[in-house]
Design a protein around this motif. Structure first.
Motif, mmCIF file in Angstrom:
data_model
loop_
_atom_site.group_PDB
_atom_site.id
_atom_site.type_symbol
_atom_site.label_atom_id
_atom_site.label_comp_id
_atom_site.label_asym_id
_atom_site.label_seq_id
_atom_site.Cartn_x
_atom_site.Cartn_y
_atom_site.Cartn_z
ATOM 1 N N VAL A 121 13.752 -51.427 -39.396
ATOM 2 C CA VAL A 121 14.701 -51.847 -40.108
ATOM 3 C C VAL A 121 14.806 -53.347 -40.591
ATOM 4 O O VAL A 121 14.443 -54.280 -39.879
ATOM 5 C CB VAL A 121 16.108 -51.842 -39.176
ATOM 6 C CG1 VAL A 121 17.440 -52.333 -39.787
ATOM 7 C CG2 VAL A 121 16.465 -50.483 -38.728
ATOM 8 N N GLY A 122 14.714 -53.474 -41.789
ATOM 9 C CA GLY A 122 14.464 -54.912 -42.461
ATOM 10 C C GLY A 122 15.580 -55.196 -43.494
ATOM 11 O O GLY A 122 16.472 -54.326 -43.971
ATOM 12 N N ALA A 123 15.563 -56.468 -43.958
ATOM 13 C CA ALA A 123 16.593 -56.816 -44.936
ATOM 14 C C ALA A 123 16.655 -56.151 -46.272
ATOM 15 O O ALA A 123 17.683 -56.151 -46.873
ATOM 16 C CB ALA A 123 16.433 -58.311 -45.112
ATOM 17 N N THR A 124 15.508 -55.511 -46.526
ATOM 18 C CA THR A 124 15.333 -54.822 -47.914
ATOM 19 C C THR A 124 15.833 -53.375 -47.585
ATOM 20 O O THR A 124 15.841 -52.671 -48.610
ATOM 21 C CB THR A 124 13.929 -54.938 -48.373
ATOM 22 O OG1 THR A 124 12.979 -54.313 -47.513
ATOM 23 C CG2 THR A 124 13.513 -56.394 -48.803
ATOM 24 N N ASN A 125 16.005 -52.750 -46.634
ATOM 25 C CA ASN A 125 16.497 -51.374 -46.371
ATOM 26 C C ASN A 125 17.868 -51.181 -46.977
ATOM 27 O O ASN A 125 18.767 -51.990 -46.784
ATOM 28 C CB ASN A 125 16.407 -50.953 -44.751
ATOM 29 C CG ASN A 125 15.043 -50.952 -44.252
ATOM 30 O OD1 ASN A 125 14.967 -51.374 -43.072
ATOM 31 N ND2 ASN A 125 14.067 -50.229 -44.944
ATOM 32 N N PRO A 126 18.002 -49.922 -47.604
ATOM 33 C CA PRO A 126 19.378 -49.706 -48.281
ATOM 34 C C PRO A 126 20.383 -49.574 -47.150
ATOM 35 O O PRO A 126 21.875 -50.138 -47.231
ATOM 36 C CB PRO A 126 19.179 -48.364 -48.680
ATOM 37 C CG PRO A 126 17.770 -48.223 -48.874
ATOM 38 C CD PRO A 126 16.992 -49.021 -48.009
ATOM 39 N N LEU A 127 20.118 -49.396 -45.848
ATOM 40 C CA LEU A 127 21.127 -49.408 -44.883
ATOM 41 C C LEU A 127 21.626 -50.719 -44.392
ATOM 42 O O LEU A 127 22.793 -51.092 -44.301
ATOM 43 C CB LEU A 127 20.673 -48.618 -43.496
ATOM 44 C CG LEU A 127 21.524 -48.603 -42.343
ATOM 45 C CD1 LEU A 127 22.859 -47.404 -42.844
ATOM 46 C CD2 LEU A 127 20.601 -48.006 -41.206
ATOM 47 N N ALA A 128 20.740 -51.500 -44.307
ATOM 48 C CA ALA A 128 21.051 -53.096 -44.149
ATOM 49 C C ALA A 128 21.886 -53.529 -45.349
ATOM 50 O O ALA A 128 22.978 -54.351 -44.803
ATOM 51 C CB ALA A 128 19.912 -53.901 -43.880
#
Length: 415
Positions: free
Chosen positions: A40-47
């Motif tokens: 999970v990173g800042a560029t993930n759609p969920l984030a």
């Protein structure tokens, strides 16, 4: 009517939300919710979706759905709200073609924001009469929902057979090896590509954008072209006389997935010139490709024997040769550099009932151009410096994070 602007792929505003997701959702639960593991990173759609919910509360109250840019275009063409499975990675369960309500309840994200899910090759609707007048396309023309550019680019690179790796050389690099039987489903490394196919690999955070940065800082008062930048780099020898560059100017995605990573020029002496700095930057991106491939090949049965390169960066014969020399396998330039467009056309031509036709379409639509053979005389230079490249991050990670905690978007700005 759009209620807000799109968030570009490299935007890291959702770093805090990414941390919250990691705290609230265990890797095992995430695997259950979306069908496969991922960092999970800042560029993930969920984030980013969580960031929108927390920071755009008034717009969320009015919103019917949160859409990807391509899905907004499909809405304007057909009047239908929809998205595809692969653009929804980390949000939807790709394997089960559904959203898991437990995930969104845990994060406080309203389910109403999530559009209906389609497979990439499925028709979302037909061009309406009003849209037809605007774009000069016949009303009733079928519109295929398509998918994210990386997936399309891999499909359009002719890499559906074992032994072929992909480098889509754009603003960032998208690097992948396709396999039908991954050794393991490593989170953040192995991704579903198509029924019965996976790819091992992923994106960097920067690619040719490093060169754009060099253009700005090396020639702030007079624009320097990419060909001129290459001419500068050619004045330095292979290996840039021991200068190594980590291209983590906006953090890094694959293979370290660390938005707090920072760029490094390592080994600078008073003998190094502008030419060495520029060449080290070209080579640094090539090292990042090799780093991804090294990680990706841990999950595939057959290592690649060639690298198909496309995208804007593929226009550079100088850079293609550096990539061949650094990676150590022949680089094959595609005739059509816009592999994502070729992949999208393949999806439109592939009936949902006949997904096996994709390999046949690949053979018909993908054409190869120039081949670049690695210079074996340079292998010892690049092998040695690649080991330095990998060790740099491991040995400076804590310092990078300390610096990142001191930096804010207000402090780091253009002069």
């Amino acid at each position: 009517t759009p209620l807000g602007k799109a968030i570009i792929w490299s935007d890291c505003r959702a770093e805090k939300e990414a941390f919250e997701i990691s705290r609230l959702v265990s890797p095992a639960d995430m695997q259950r919710f979306v069908g496969f593991g991922f960092p999970v990173g800042a560029t993930n759609p969920l984030a980013r979706l969580l960031w929108i919910v927390r920071n755009r509360k008034e717009e969320v109250k009015q919103a019917v759905a949160v859409l990807q840019p391509k899905d907004f275009i499909a809405l304007r063409l057909t009047g239908q709200i929809a998205t595809d499975l692969y653009s929804s990675f980390s949000v939807a369960n790709i394997l089960e073609k559904r959203y898991n309500s437990e995930l969104f309840e845990r994060l406080g994200i309203p389910l109403k924001l999530l559009p209906p899910l389609f497979r990439p090759e499925e028709e979302v609707g037909k061009v309406t009469k009003d849209s037809a007048k605007l774009i000069d396309v016949p009303a009733g023309t079928p519109v295929t929902i398509g998918t994210i550019d990386t997936w399309c680019g891999i499909l359009g690179s002719g890499a559906l057979s074992p032994g072929i790796a992909v480098d889509i050389a754009g603003t960032s690099e998208q690097v992948a090896v396709v396999t039908a039987r991954p050794k393991q489903l490593s989170p953040g490394v192995v991704w579903p590509l198509w029924p019965g196919l996976y790819f091992s690999g992923g994106p960097t955070q920067m690619g040719a954008s490093v060169l754009s940065w060099l253009q700005r800082i090396l020639s702030p008062f007079k624009a320097i072209s990419f060909p001129d930048l290459e001419s500068v780099a050619k004045k330095a020898p292979p290996g840039a006389s021991g200068l190594v560059f980590l291209p983590y100017l906006r953090g890094e995605r694959m293979p370290i997935w660390d938005s707090s990573a920072r760029g490094v020029f390592f080994g600078l002496t008073d003998r190094h010139t502008r030419a060495h700095i520029v060449r080290a930057a070209y080579e640094g991106i090539a090292y990042s490709i090799r780093h991804i491939l090294e990680t990706a090949c841990e999950n595939v049965e057959q290592p690649p024997t060639c690298l198909h390169v496309s995208g804007g960066g593929a226009h550079s014969t100088f850079w293609n040769q550096i990539k061949a020399d650094v990676v150590g396998v022949p680089v094959v330039e595609l005739e059509n550099h816009e592999s994502a467009i070729v992949g999208a056309a393949m999806l439109a031509a592939c009936p949902p009932s006949e997904p096996h036709n994709l390999a046949k379409l690949s053979q018909q639509m993908v054409r190869l151009s120039r081949r670049y053979t690695p210079n074996s005389d340079l292998a010892h230079i690049y092998d040695r410096q690649f080991e330095v490249y990998k060790a740099l991050y491991l040995n400076t990670k804590k310092l990078m994070h300390k610096l990142a905690s001191c930096q804010s978007r207000k402090e780091v700005r253009k002069e």
